[in-house]
Design a protein around this motif. Structure first.
Motif, PDB file in Angstrom:
ATOM      1  N   GLY A  80      -0.436  12.488  -7.565  1.00  0.00           N
ATOM      2  CA  GLY A  80       0.727  11.742  -7.600  1.00  0.00           C
ATOM      3  C   GLY A  80       1.879  11.304  -6.359  1.00  0.00           C
ATOM      4  N   GLN A  81       2.092  12.490  -5.579  1.00  0.00           N
ATOM      5  CA  GLN A  81       3.203  12.233  -4.026  1.00  0.00           C
ATOM      6  C   GLN A  81       2.884  12.016  -2.863  1.00  0.00           C
ATOM      7  OE1 GLN A  81       5.663  13.512  -4.680  1.00  0.00           O
ATOM      8  NE2 GLN A  81       5.376  14.329  -7.142  1.00  0.00           N
ATOM      9  N   PRO A  82       3.954  10.803  -2.134  1.00  0.00           N
ATOM     10  CA  PRO A  82       3.447   9.876  -1.115  1.00  0.00           C
ATOM     11  C   PRO A  82       2.919  11.124   0.363  1.00  0.00           C
ATOM     12  CG  PRO A  82       4.904   9.903  -1.781  1.00  0.00           C
ATOM     13  CD  PRO A  82       5.319  10.771  -2.488  1.00  0.00           C
ATOM     14  N   LEU A  83       1.926  11.009   1.376  1.00  0.00           N
ATOM     15  CA  LEU A  83       1.202  11.418   1.750  1.00  0.00           C
ATOM     16  C   LEU A  83       1.653  10.939   2.933  1.00  0.00           C
ATOM     17  CD1 LEU A  83      -1.245  14.143   1.824  1.00  0.00           C
ATOM     18  CD2 LEU A  83      -2.444  12.403   1.881  1.00  0.00           C
ATOM     19  N   PRO A  84       2.935  11.802   3.678  1.00  0.00           N
ATOM     20  CA  PRO A  84       2.945  11.492   4.695  1.00  0.00           C
ATOM     21  C   PRO A  84       2.487  11.515   6.023  1.00  0.00           C
ATOM     22  CG  PRO A  84       4.964  13.390   3.667  1.00  0.00           C
ATOM     23  CD  PRO A  84       3.243  12.737   3.495  1.00  0.00           C
ATOM     24  N   ALA A  85       1.387  12.354   5.792  1.00  0.00           N
ATOM     25  CA  ALA A  85       0.097  12.010   7.218  1.00  0.00           C
ATOM     26  C   ALA A  85      -0.010  10.713   7.235  1.00  0.00           C
ATOM     27  CB  ALA A  85      -0.586  13.285   7.286  1.00  0.00           C
ATOM     28  N   LEU A  86      -0.982  10.123   5.922  1.00  0.00           N
ATOM     29  CA  LEU A  86      -1.429   8.775   5.935  1.00  0.00           C
ATOM     30  C   LEU A  86      -0.331   8.021   5.572  1.00  0.00           C
ATOM     31  CD1 LEU A  86      -4.867  10.473   3.878  1.00  0.00           C
ATOM     32  CD2 LEU A  86      -4.503   9.658   6.203  1.00  0.00           C
ATOM     33  N   ASP A 144       0.723   5.928   8.175  1.00  0.00           N
ATOM     34  CA  ASP A 144       0.211   4.344   8.825  1.00  0.00           C
ATOM     35  C   ASP A 144      -0.814   4.242   8.514  1.00  0.00           C
ATOM     36  OD1 ASP A 144       3.644   4.839  10.188  1.00  0.00           O
ATOM     37  OD2 ASP A 144       2.347   5.587  11.184  1.00  0.00           O
ATOM     38  N   PHE A 145      -1.387   4.491   7.211  1.00  0.00           N
ATOM     39  CA  PHE A 145      -3.080   4.189   6.793  1.00  0.00           C
ATOM     40  C   PHE A 145      -2.842   2.905   6.001  1.00  0.00           C
ATOM     41  CE2 PHE A 145      -6.660   4.441   4.261  1.00  0.00           C
ATOM     42  CZ  PHE A 145      -7.306   4.505   4.979  1.00  0.00           C
ATOM     43  N   ARG A 161       1.253  -1.289  -0.305  1.00  0.00           N
ATOM     44  CA  ARG A 161      -0.026   0.330  -0.112  1.00  0.00           C
ATOM     45  C   ARG A 161       0.894   0.995   0.277  1.00  0.00           C
ATOM     46  NH1 ARG A 161       1.668   2.672   3.868  1.00  0.00           N
ATOM     47  NH2 ARG A 161       1.922   2.208   5.995  1.00  0.00           N
ATOM     48  N   ILE A 162       0.409   2.222  -0.430  1.00  0.00           N
ATOM     49  CA  ILE A 162       0.519   3.624  -0.691  1.00  0.00           C
ATOM     50  C   ILE A 162      -0.154   4.897  -0.943  1.00  0.00           C
ATOM     51  CG2 ILE A 162       2.015   3.491  -3.385  1.00  0.00           C
ATOM     52  CD1 ILE A 162       4.207   4.970  -1.972  1.00  0.00           C
ATOM     53  N   THR A 163      -0.334   5.170  -0.169  1.00  0.00           N
ATOM     54  CA  THR A 163      -0.877   6.789   0.212  1.00  0.00           C
ATOM     55  C   THR A 163      -0.686   7.557  -1.259  1.00  0.00           C
ATOM     56  OG1 THR A 163      -2.463   5.821   1.535  1.00  0.00           O
ATOM     57  CG2 THR A 163      -3.112   7.892   0.896  1.00  0.00           C
ATOM     58  N   LEU A 164      -1.355   8.063  -1.739  1.00  0.00           N
ATOM     59  CA  LEU A 164      -0.980   8.994  -2.697  1.00  0.00           C
ATOM     60  C   LEU A 164      -1.570  10.307  -2.686  1.00  0.00           C
ATOM     61  CD1 LEU A 164       0.243   7.214  -5.460  1.00  0.00           C
ATOM     62  CD2 LEU A 164       2.153   8.397  -4.043  1.00  0.00           C
ATOM     63  N   GLN A 165      -1.352  11.926  -2.413  1.00  0.00           N
ATOM     64  CA  GLN A 165      -1.883  12.743  -3.645  1.00  0.00           C
ATOM     65  C   GLN A 165      -1.748  13.878  -4.371  1.00  0.00           C
ATOM     66  OE1 GLN A 165      -2.108  16.101   0.123  1.00  0.00           O
ATOM     67  NE2 GLN A 165      -4.688  16.796  -0.375  1.00  0.00           N
ATOM     68  N   SER A 199      -1.579 -15.483   5.445  1.00  0.00           N
ATOM     69  CA  SER A 199      -1.583 -14.680   4.793  1.00  0.00           C
ATOM     70  C   SER A 199      -1.227 -13.374   6.124  1.00  0.00           C
ATOM     71  CB  SER A 199      -3.126 -14.427   5.089  1.00  0.00           C
ATOM     72  OG  SER A 199      -4.180 -13.940   5.525  1.00  0.00           O
ATOM     73  N   SER A 200      -0.851 -12.716   6.133  1.00  0.00           N
ATOM     74  CA  SER A 200       0.274 -11.748   6.542  1.00  0.00           C
ATOM     75  C   SER A 200      -0.461 -10.232   6.784  1.00  0.00           C
ATOM     76  CB  SER A 200       1.610 -11.907   6.967  1.00  0.00           C
ATOM     77  OG  SER A 200       1.962 -11.525   5.899  1.00  0.00           O
ATOM     78  N   ASN A 201      -0.507  -9.607   7.823  1.00  0.00           N
ATOM     79  CA  ASN A 201      -0.632  -7.937   6.926  1.00  0.00           C
ATOM     80  C   ASN A 201       0.255  -7.457   8.912  1.00  0.00           C
ATOM     81  OD1 ASN A 201      -3.114  -8.530   9.378  1.00  0.00           O
ATOM     82  ND2 ASN A 201      -3.628  -6.742   7.980  1.00  0.00           N
ATOM     83  N   ALA A 202       0.637  -6.191   8.665  1.00  0.00           N
ATOM     84  CA  ALA A 202       1.659  -5.366   9.810  1.00  0.00           C
ATOM     85  C   ALA A 202       1.798  -6.802  10.596  1.00  0.00           C
ATOM     86  CB  ALA A 202       0.971  -4.606  10.195  1.00  0.00           C
ATOM     87  N   GLY A 203       2.315  -7.556  10.418  1.00  0.00           N
ATOM     88  CA  GLY A 203       2.685  -8.422  11.831  1.00  0.00           C
ATOM     89  C   GLY A 203       2.189  -9.964  12.007  1.00  0.00           C
ATOM     90  N   ASN A 204       0.645 -10.047  11.299  1.00  0.00           N
ATOM     91  CA  ASN A 204      -0.015 -10.061  12.344  1.00  0.00           C
ATOM     92  C   ASN A 204      -0.398 -11.552  11.096  1.00  0.00           C
ATOM     93  OD1 ASN A 204      -1.085  -8.810  14.379  1.00  0.00           O
ATOM     94  ND2 ASN A 204      -1.798  -7.465  13.110  1.00  0.00           N
ATOM     95  N   PRO A 205       1.036 -12.631  11.713  1.00  0.00           N
ATOM     96  CA  PRO A 205       0.066 -14.048   9.775  1.00  0.00           C
ATOM     97  C   PRO A 205      -1.392 -14.837  11.271  1.00  0.00           C
ATOM     98  CG  PRO A 205       1.540 -14.352  11.760  1.00  0.00           C
ATOM     99  CD  PRO A 205       1.461 -12.466  11.718  1.00  0.00           C
ATOM    100  N   VAL A 206      -1.892 -15.695   9.360  1.00  0.00           N
ATOM    101  CA  VAL A 206      -2.603 -16.286  10.033  1.00  0.00           C
ATOM    102  C   VAL A 206      -2.869 -16.949   9.004  1.00  0.00           C
ATOM    103  CG1 VAL A 206      -5.385 -16.535   9.742  1.00  0.00           C
ATOM    104  CG2 VAL A 206      -4.404 -14.352  10.550  1.00  0.00           C
ATOM    105  N   SER A 207      -2.850 -18.345   9.392  1.00  0.00           N
ATOM    106  CA  SER A 207      -2.790 -19.672   8.448  1.00  0.00           C
ATOM    107  C   SER A 207      -3.658 -20.583   9.082  1.00  0.00           C
ATOM    108  CB  SER A 207      -1.375 -20.178   8.634  1.00  0.00           C
ATOM    109  OG  SER A 207      -1.160 -21.062   9.799  1.00  0.00           O
ATOM    110  N   ASN A 208      -4.018 -21.399   7.790  1.00  0.00           N
ATOM    111  CA  ASN A 208      -5.308 -23.083   8.059  1.00  0.00           C
ATOM    112  C   ASN A 208      -4.435 -23.803   7.003  1.00  0.00           C
ATOM    113  OD1 ASN A 208      -7.266 -23.788   8.983  1.00  0.00           O
ATOM    114  ND2 ASN A 208      -8.674 -23.011   7.585  1.00  0.00           N
ATOM    115  N   ARG A 209      -4.258 -24.864   7.926  1.00  0.00           N
ATOM    116  CA  ARG A 209      -4.865 -25.925   6.646  1.00  0.00           C
ATOM    117  C   ARG A 209      -5.745 -27.505   7.155  1.00  0.00           C
ATOM    118  NH1 ARG A 209      -2.787 -31.484   7.951  1.00  0.00           N
ATOM    119  NH2 ARG A 209      -1.465 -31.874   7.287  1.00  0.00           N
TER     120      ARG A 209
END
Length: 108
Positions: free
Chosen positions: A39-45, A47-48, A33-37, A88-98
């Protein structure tokens, strides 16, 4: 994405054979993910949202006895197993199923 299919057949006589096989497939997704405004990165967001990584794997294996009686009748008896793995994993929260299942086969 990838996939593999294999089948081995061993004749045991006229109209009779022993068959085994393997099926496998997998898929992977990576999303950054990357938040642009304008065409430029938006530092305020910065961590969104989260980056995401996900994968699936499916394996199936079987063995069966196949025989024909004349031209009109065929019989099949065997066993099939199947396993599905997801992760799957996002922000260090891994989830797995078998999950796995074995199924007897009997067809006429």
């Amino acid at each position: 994405m990838w996939s593999f299919n294999g089948k081995l057949s061993h004749p045991l006589g006229d109209e009779h054979s022993l068959v085994g096989g393997l099926e496998a497939e997998g898929q992977t997704l990576d999303q950054t993910r990357i938040t642009l405004q304008n065409g430029q990165p938006l530092p305020a967001l910065q961590d969104f949202g989260d980056n995401l990584s996900a994968s699936t794997r499916r394996y199936a294996y079987y063995a069966q006895d196949e025989w024909s009686v004349g031209k009109r009748w065929s019989f099949y008896a065997g066993l099939r197993g199947e396993t599905i793995r997801t992760a799957s994993s996002n922000a260090g929260n891994p989830v797995s199923n078998r999950s796995s299942i074995w199924t007897p086969l009997l067809h006429a």
